[in-house]
Design a protein around this motif. Structure first.
Motif, PDB file in Angstrom:
ATOM      1  N   PHE A   2     -29.161  58.536  73.980  1.00  0.00           N
ATOM      2  CA  PHE A   2     -28.745  58.229  75.536  1.00  0.00           C
ATOM      3  C   PHE A   2     -29.182  59.221  76.531  1.00  0.00           C
ATOM      4  CE2 PHE A   2     -25.036  56.313  72.567  1.00  0.00           C
ATOM      5  CZ  PHE A   2     -25.856  55.139  72.983  1.00  0.00           C
ATOM      6  N   MET A   6     -29.089  56.002  81.493  1.00  0.00           N
ATOM      7  CA  MET A   6     -28.494  54.730  80.944  1.00  0.00           C
ATOM      8  C   MET A   6     -26.893  54.630  81.507  1.00  0.00           C
ATOM      9  SD  MET A   6     -29.688  55.284  77.104  1.00  0.00           S
ATOM     10  CE  MET A   6     -29.171  53.659  76.355  1.00  0.00           C
ATOM     11  N   PHE A   7     -26.555  55.767  81.909  1.00  0.00           N
ATOM     12  CA  PHE A   7     -25.190  55.625  82.442  1.00  0.00           C
ATOM     13  C   PHE A   7     -24.947  55.354  84.113  1.00  0.00           C
ATOM     14  CE2 PHE A   7     -24.587  57.723  78.466  1.00  0.00           C
ATOM     15  CZ  PHE A   7     -23.445  57.132  77.948  1.00  0.00           C
ATOM     16  N   SER A   9     -25.320  52.969  85.799  1.00  0.00           N
ATOM     17  CA  SER A   9     -24.793  51.730  86.622  1.00  0.00           C
ATOM     18  C   SER A   9     -23.186  51.875  86.426  1.00  0.00           C
ATOM     19  CB  SER A   9     -24.914  50.418  85.915  1.00  0.00           C
ATOM     20  OG  SER A   9     -24.313  49.556  86.341  1.00  0.00           O
ATOM     21  N   ALA A  10     -22.658  52.435  85.503  1.00  0.00           N
ATOM     22  CA  ALA A  10     -21.219  52.750  85.325  1.00  0.00           C
ATOM     23  C   ALA A  10     -20.832  53.922  86.244  1.00  0.00           C
ATOM     24  CB  ALA A  10     -20.721  53.097  83.642  1.00  0.00           C
ATOM     25  N   SER A  24     -24.511  63.359  87.468  1.00  0.00           N
ATOM     26  CA  SER A  24     -24.829  63.208  86.116  1.00  0.00           C
ATOM     27  C   SER A  24     -25.653  64.082  85.547  1.00  0.00           C
ATOM     28  CB  SER A  24     -25.459  61.606  85.709  1.00  0.00           C
ATOM     29  OG  SER A  24     -24.730  60.554  86.090  1.00  0.00           O
ATOM     30  N   ASP A  68     -18.317  60.348  77.662  1.00  0.00           N
ATOM     31  CA  ASP A  68     -18.155  59.560  76.478  1.00  0.00           C
ATOM     32  C   ASP A  68     -18.563  59.963  75.122  1.00  0.00           C
ATOM     33  OD1 ASP A  68     -20.647  58.320  76.774  1.00  0.00           O
ATOM     34  OD2 ASP A  68     -19.866  56.350  75.887  1.00  0.00           O
ATOM     35  N   GLY A 239     -18.674  53.048  72.144  1.00  0.00           N
ATOM     36  CA  GLY A 239     -19.911  52.647  73.034  1.00  0.00           C
ATOM     37  C   GLY A 239     -19.810  51.573  73.861  1.00  0.00           C
ATOM     38  N   PHE A 242     -20.438  50.650  78.004  1.00  0.00           N
ATOM     39  CA  PHE A 242     -21.616  50.070  78.608  1.00  0.00           C
ATOM     40  C   PHE A 242     -21.558  48.908  78.876  1.00  0.00           C
ATOM     41  CE2 PHE A 242     -24.151  53.616  76.051  1.00  0.00           C
ATOM     42  CZ  PHE A 242     -24.769  54.059  76.949  1.00  0.00           C
ATOM     43  N   LEU A 243     -20.563  47.833  78.332  1.00  0.00           N
ATOM     44  CA  LEU A 243     -20.702  46.328  78.622  1.00  0.00           C
ATOM     45  C   LEU A 243     -19.845  46.124  79.687  1.00  0.00           C
ATOM     46  CD1 LEU A 243     -20.414  45.755  74.745  1.00  0.00           C
ATOM     47  CD2 LEU A 243     -22.601  45.622  76.010  1.00  0.00           C
ATOM     48  N   TYR A 244     -19.245  47.005  80.456  1.00  0.00           N
ATOM     49  CA  TYR A 244     -18.352  46.790  81.553  1.00  0.00           C
ATOM     50  C   TYR A 244     -18.793  45.534  82.383  1.00  0.00           C
ATOM     51  CZ  TYR A 244     -20.814  48.525  85.451  1.00  0.00           C
ATOM     52  OH  TYR A 244     -21.743  48.717  86.492  1.00  0.00           O
TER      53      TYR A 244
END
Length: 266
Positions: A2, A6-7, A9-10, A24, A68, A239, A242-244
């Motif tokens: 990771f 990759m993070f 968007s969240a 980040s 996370d 994990g 990621f799917l929020y």
């Protein structure tokens, strides 16, 4: 592996929801960069942000650390290190305002508690060995309490002292162990006195092997007088945040942690 990208968007969603600036940390990773490099990358980023607060348009007294999984470990460890760094001028570098830990990796002392039973732990042991040693030399030591001569303080205070039918001797002090398996900055659950830590939001997953560690950390903080919000999700896997964008469960928890952060920053 990771990456911070990759993070994005969240993290951007949280920034918008909480009306705050987010940073980040694309920290260097094991095995090429074992402990303490990843932790120090996070720690020095926090100090840089506080030192440059005026340029960044932030309040240095309102820094929240969030992560996370292994990032949850680093968030907790960096919060602990910031508290303990005696060289810091607390006027320029005030304490961390809050921490948000999402299914965090909190210890490698004992993999014999309920949530670990029946799980395939080979990859977890390998990751811990890579993180601490940069190789696989301490794979067998990870999570094996028989390799230790002492019992961490939290274990004697908030965890059942009977593990797999074996009574553990209760000791308040840690003793030497392989590598850094007993280092509080590797595994924050080993903090013997977490009373100086900030309000904490912990999210654990019932199905997760490391579920017990998140729950024990929350209990240990409460036992030490720290304000804690603890959530446990039974219908998700490691994990899932990621799917929020498509998963209502993930979005609900993202909103909950955003509410926690907002309330601490008011």
């Amino acid at each position: 592996m990771f990456t911070a990208r990759m993070f994005h968007s969240a993290v951007s969603w949280i920034a918008h929801e909480c009306q705050m600036i987010t940073i980040s940390v694309d920290y260097r990773r094991p095995p090429e960069h074992p402990f303490p490099t990843p932790l120090l990358d996070v720690h020095y980023t926090v100090l840089w942000a506080q030192l440059n607060a005026q340029k960044l348009g932030i309040d240095p007294s309102k820094v929240v650390l969030m992560g996370d999984s292994s990032g949850g470990n680093l968030a907790a460890a960096a919060t602990t290190l910031h508290r303990d760094d005696l060289e810091l001028d607390k006027h320029s570098f005030p304490g961390i305002k809050a921490q948000v830990l999402i299914y965090p990796v909190m210890q490698s002392y004992n993999y014999q508690t309920g949530s670990y039973i029946g799980k395939d732990l080979e990859n977890l042991r390998k990751y811990v060995s890579y993180y601490i040693a940069g190789d696989l030399s301490i794979t067998e030591e990870a999570g094996n309490p028989d390799r230790y001569n002492g019992v961490p303080a939290y274990w004697s205070a908030v965890v059942d002292k009977t593990v797999s039918g074996k009574e553990l001797e209760v000791k308040r002090s840690l003793t030497a162990s392989p590598g850094n398996l007993d280092n509080v900055y590797c595994f924050p659950l080993l903090d013997e006195d977490p009373s100086g830590l900030p309000p904490t939001h912990v999210l654990a997953l019932t199905r997760d092997a490391i579920r017990d560690d998140a729950a024990h950390y929350a209990d240990w903080l409460r036992h030490s007088g720290v304000q804690v919000e603890y959530e446990e999700e039974s219908q998700a896997n490691h994990g899932f945040m990621f799917l929020y964008g498509t998963d209502e469960c993930a979005l609900r928890h993202l909103k909950n942690l955003a509410k926690f952060v907002w309330n601490r920053l008011e």
